[in-house]
Motif scaffolding. Sequence first.
Motif, PDB file in Angstrom:
ATOM      1  N   UNK A   1       0.843  -1.196   0.000  1.00 43.78           N
ATOM      2  CA  UNK A   1       0.000   0.000   0.000  1.00 43.78           C
ATOM      3  C   UNK A   1       0.876   1.243   0.000  1.00 43.78           C
ATOM      4  N   UNK A   2       0.317   2.322  -0.556  1.00 45.14           N
ATOM      5  CA  UNK A   2       1.035   3.589  -0.529  1.00 45.14           C
ATOM      6  C   UNK A   2       0.025   4.728  -0.498  1.00 45.14           C
ATOM      7  N   UNK A   3       0.487   5.896  -0.062  1.00 40.79           N
ATOM      8  CA  UNK A   3      -0.392   7.048   0.005  1.00 40.79           C
ATOM      9  C   UNK A   3      -0.845   7.445  -1.391  1.00 40.79           C
ATOM     10  N   UNK A   4      -2.101   7.889  -1.480  1.00 44.85           N
ATOM     11  CA  UNK A   4      -2.625   8.418  -2.736  1.00 44.85           C
ATOM     12  C   UNK A   4      -3.014   9.874  -2.547  1.00 44.85           C
ATOM     13  N   UNK A   5      -3.150  10.574  -3.646  1.00 47.69           N
ATOM     14  CA  UNK A   5      -3.451  11.997  -3.598  1.00 47.69           C
ATOM     15  C   UNK A   5      -4.769  12.280  -2.883  1.00 47.69           C
ATOM     16  N   UNK A   6      -5.750  11.385  -3.013  1.00 47.43           N
ATOM     17  CA  UNK A   6      -7.084  11.621  -2.471  1.00 47.43           C
ATOM     18  C   UNK A   6      -7.423  10.660  -1.336  1.00 47.43           C
TER      19      UNK A   6
ATOM     20  N   UNK B   1     -19.052   0.538  -2.037  1.00 46.97           N
ATOM     21  CA  UNK B   1     -18.729   0.562  -0.616  1.00 46.97           C
ATOM     22  C   UNK B   1     -17.533  -0.337  -0.302  1.00 46.97           C
ATOM     23  N   UNK B   2     -17.510  -1.539  -0.882  1.00 43.76           N
ATOM     24  CA  UNK B   2     -16.423  -2.470  -0.596  1.00 43.76           C
ATOM     25  C   UNK B   2     -15.081  -1.984  -1.094  1.00 43.76           C
ATOM     26  N   UNK B   3     -15.043  -1.470  -2.319  1.00 48.51           N
ATOM     27  CA  UNK B   3     -13.763  -1.011  -2.880  1.00 48.51           C
ATOM     28  C   UNK B   3     -13.281   0.253  -2.188  1.00 48.51           C
ATOM     29  N   UNK B   4     -14.197   1.115  -1.787  1.00 46.25           N
ATOM     30  CA  UNK B   4     -13.800   2.340  -1.087  1.00 46.25           C
ATOM     31  C   UNK B   4     -13.323   2.019   0.327  1.00 46.25           C
ATOM     32  N   UNK B   5     -14.008   1.107   0.985  1.00 41.54           N
ATOM     33  CA  UNK B   5     -13.671   0.780   2.369  1.00 41.54           C
ATOM     34  C   UNK B   5     -12.290   0.146   2.482  1.00 41.54           C
ATOM     35  N   UNK B   6     -12.008  -0.832   1.638  1.00 39.95           N
ATOM     36  CA  UNK B   6     -10.759  -1.580   1.773  1.00 39.95           C
ATOM     37  C   UNK B   6      -9.593  -0.979   0.994  1.00 39.95           C
ATOM     38  N   UNK B   7      -9.870  -0.266  -0.092  1.00 39.91           N
ATOM     39  CA  UNK B   7      -8.774   0.230  -0.930  1.00 39.91           C
ATOM     40  C   UNK B   7      -8.827   1.725  -1.213  1.00 39.91           C
ATOM     41  N   UNK B   8      -9.888   2.401  -0.778  1.00 35.91           N
ATOM     42  CA  UNK B   8      -9.968   3.845  -0.973  1.00 35.91           C
ATOM     43  C   UNK B   8     -10.473   4.287  -2.329  1.00 35.91           C
ATOM     44  N   UNK B   9     -10.868   3.358  -3.196  1.00 37.82           N
ATOM     45  CA  UNK B   9     -11.256   3.708  -4.562  1.00 37.82           C
ATOM     46  C   UNK B   9     -12.479   4.630  -4.579  1.00 37.82           C
ATOM     47  N   UNK B  10     -12.371   5.711  -5.343  1.00 33.10           N
ATOM     48  CA  UNK B  10     -13.485   6.626  -5.551  1.00 33.10           C
ATOM     49  C   UNK B  10     -13.660   6.863  -7.048  1.00 33.10           C
ATOM     50  N   UNK B  11     -14.897   7.097  -7.461  1.00 31.92           N
ATOM     51  CA  UNK B  11     -15.190   7.398  -8.855  1.00 31.92           C
ATOM     52  C   UNK B  11     -16.562   8.042  -8.942  1.00 31.92           C
ATOM     53  N   UNK B  12     -16.768   8.898  -9.931  1.00 33.91           N
ATOM     54  CA  UNK B  12     -18.067   9.544 -10.104  1.00 33.91           C
ATOM     55  C   UNK B  12     -19.010   8.702 -10.949  1.00 33.91           C
TER      56      UNK B  12
ATOM     57  N   UNK C   1      -2.843 -12.252   1.260  1.00 34.04           N
ATOM     58  CA  UNK C   1      -2.639 -10.814   1.391  1.00 34.04           C
ATOM     59  C   UNK C   1      -2.312 -10.066   0.118  1.00 34.04           C
ATOM     60  N   UNK C   2      -2.301 -10.719  -1.027  1.00 35.35           N
ATOM     61  CA  UNK C   2      -2.060 -10.000  -2.278  1.00 35.35           C
ATOM     62  C   UNK C   2      -3.360  -9.346  -2.757  1.00 35.35           C
ATOM     63  N   UNK C   3      -3.235  -8.272  -3.503  1.00 38.78           N
ATOM     64  CA  UNK C   3      -4.444  -7.568  -3.947  1.00 38.78           C
ATOM     65  C   UNK C   3      -4.186  -6.810  -5.240  1.00 38.78           C
TER      66      UNK C   3
ATOM     67  N   UNK D   1      -6.816   7.593  -6.424  1.00 41.10           N
ATOM     68  CA  UNK D   1      -7.700   7.485  -5.253  1.00 41.10           C
ATOM     69  C   UNK D   1      -7.398   6.278  -4.377  1.00 41.10           C
ATOM     70  N   UNK D   2      -6.991   5.159  -4.958  1.00 43.77           N
ATOM     71  CA  UNK D   2      -6.787   3.953  -4.148  1.00 43.77           C
ATOM     72  C   UNK D   2      -5.401   3.941  -3.519  1.00 43.77           C
ATOM     73  N   UNK D   3      -5.252   3.107  -2.496  1.00 44.66           N
ATOM     74  CA  UNK D   3      -3.973   3.012  -1.788  1.00 44.66           C
ATOM     75  C   UNK D   3      -3.137   1.835  -2.272  1.00 44.66           C
ATOM     76  N   UNK D   4      -3.597   1.141  -3.287  1.00 43.67           N
ATOM     77  CA  UNK D   4      -2.810   0.030  -3.807  1.00 43.67           C
ATOM     78  C   UNK D   4      -1.654   0.544  -4.652  1.00 43.67           C
ATOM     79  N   UNK D   5      -0.555  -0.195  -4.631  1.00 37.58           N
ATOM     80  CA  UNK D   5       0.599   0.144  -5.458  1.00 37.58           C
ATOM     81  C   UNK D   5       0.178   0.112  -6.926  1.00 37.58           C
ATOM     82  N   UNK D   6       0.437   1.180  -7.692  1.00 39.85           N
ATOM     83  CA  UNK D   6       0.048   1.206  -9.112  1.00 39.85           C
ATOM     84  C   UNK D   6       0.580   0.027  -9.910  1.00 39.85           C
ATOM     85  N   UNK D   7       1.724  -0.514  -9.508  1.00 42.30           N
ATOM     86  CA  UNK D   7       2.308  -1.637 -10.242  1.00 42.30           C
ATOM     87  C   UNK D   7       1.492  -2.918 -10.094  1.00 42.30           C
ATOM     88  N   UNK D   8       0.604  -2.960  -9.110  1.00 37.05           N
ATOM     89  CA  UNK D   8      -0.198  -4.173  -8.894  1.00 37.05           C
ATOM     90  C   UNK D   8      -1.521  -4.143  -9.645  1.00 37.05           C
ATOM     91  N   UNK D   9      -1.875  -3.024 -10.251  1.00 36.48           N
ATOM     92  CA  UNK D   9      -3.185  -2.874 -10.881  1.00 36.48           C
ATOM     93  C   UNK D   9      -3.252  -3.623 -12.212  1.00 36.48           C
TER      94      UNK D   9
END
Length: 401
Positions: free
Chosen positions: A1-6, A39-50, A68-70, A85-93
């Motif tokens: 995990x890493x910090x994201x802008x949002x 709700x699930x993606x925002x709660x566990x990974x911080x994902x936001x989208x309009x 523990x991989x994601x 928005x998410x806290x996952x490492x971009x390299x894992x997406x």
Amino acid sequence: MQKSMMMEFSLEEYQSRMDKLVAGMQRRGMDAILLSSKEGTRYFAGLQSIVWDSKIAVPGLLVVTADGRSTIVSSTSNQPTVKVTSVLDPDTLIAYSRTNEPGFPDTFPKAVAYALEKFGVKSGRIGMEIGHGFRVSMSYADQKALFALIPDAQIVDAAELLWEIRRVKSPAEIEVMRKVCAINVAAYKKGFESIVCGKTTEEELFRTMAAESFLQGAEQMLPLGIRCGRERYPQGNCPPSKRVIGLTEGEMMLIDGGPCYMGYYSDIIRQAVTGKPSDRQQELYDIAVEGNNLGLSHIRAGVPAREICKLVDDFYSAKGCDRYNRAKGWMGHGLGLDVHEMPTISMDCDTILEPGMVMALEPELFDPQLGVFGIEQNFVVTETGYELLTPAPQELLRLPM
């Protein structure tokens, strides 16, 4: 995990949530879990989208394995938003492209199946949001296509595990709940003060309250349940109409619902009457509120949720109001990223109250001729009682004609 802008919470908060999820999967023998809901993606990974309300696009699907991989599976067009928005490492997406870009799966189901294969869990026990209180944010066609790609997988219900984690709020979440409830109380105050009997419509009142909520910091506002007058009394959970408030003396009205802040909801009810209530209206209102306060007085960690429900039901029965008790057997619910969450305060709920549960208590009495009577309160369960989050006035407000 890493910090994201949002990022909305600390990395430690997200890591704690993910650790609970992984531990729960291991206990239940799940090899992986697929979370497709907002709700699930925002709660566990911080994902936001309009575009979560879109019926033709899924902003992202979170895949988590029992070791523990994601990753988040999204379209190439949505991936920049996932990264910010998410806290996952971009390299894992993992991305897919409908335009057949080289190196990317060309459909959403193929990308999800690819993620499962990459993690070595394509034929394992895979949890999904298919139980009570959840909806899978994938079309039926995409679900069929995915299941065809993973024929050896066993799909299991992950709802019990997810509610086990989400039903108890962290200190950071409780602070957010305090904020959204404060916004709601301010909106109710502004709304009631704005009513001009014989002129203000239910829709106009809603717009006033929505505007105040956004000015106070809300990110979203559900349509409020605003109902005034005898023809509107039975119409529970009906959105506001063009009906004018306060046309005749003694018209009961209620406002039900609230705003969303950082993804978390408040949900309260307060009531008013045009001019002066009849003696019977005031009596029923006072009994309804007394029942709510009685229920609250017994809230504390270790108490079965159904015990609160039975206590209030028995009180109304003793007051001779059994036939008016429209909420008998069910009179409250959890609050959080959904406006209605588990557990419920009901006779069919086996949950024992725990510190950190944020809930709403809303017993009501109903007479089709006289009105709906009751308030809704939001609270946090504590070791020795509760913390009231919605200290708006409880009395039946009188609207001058």
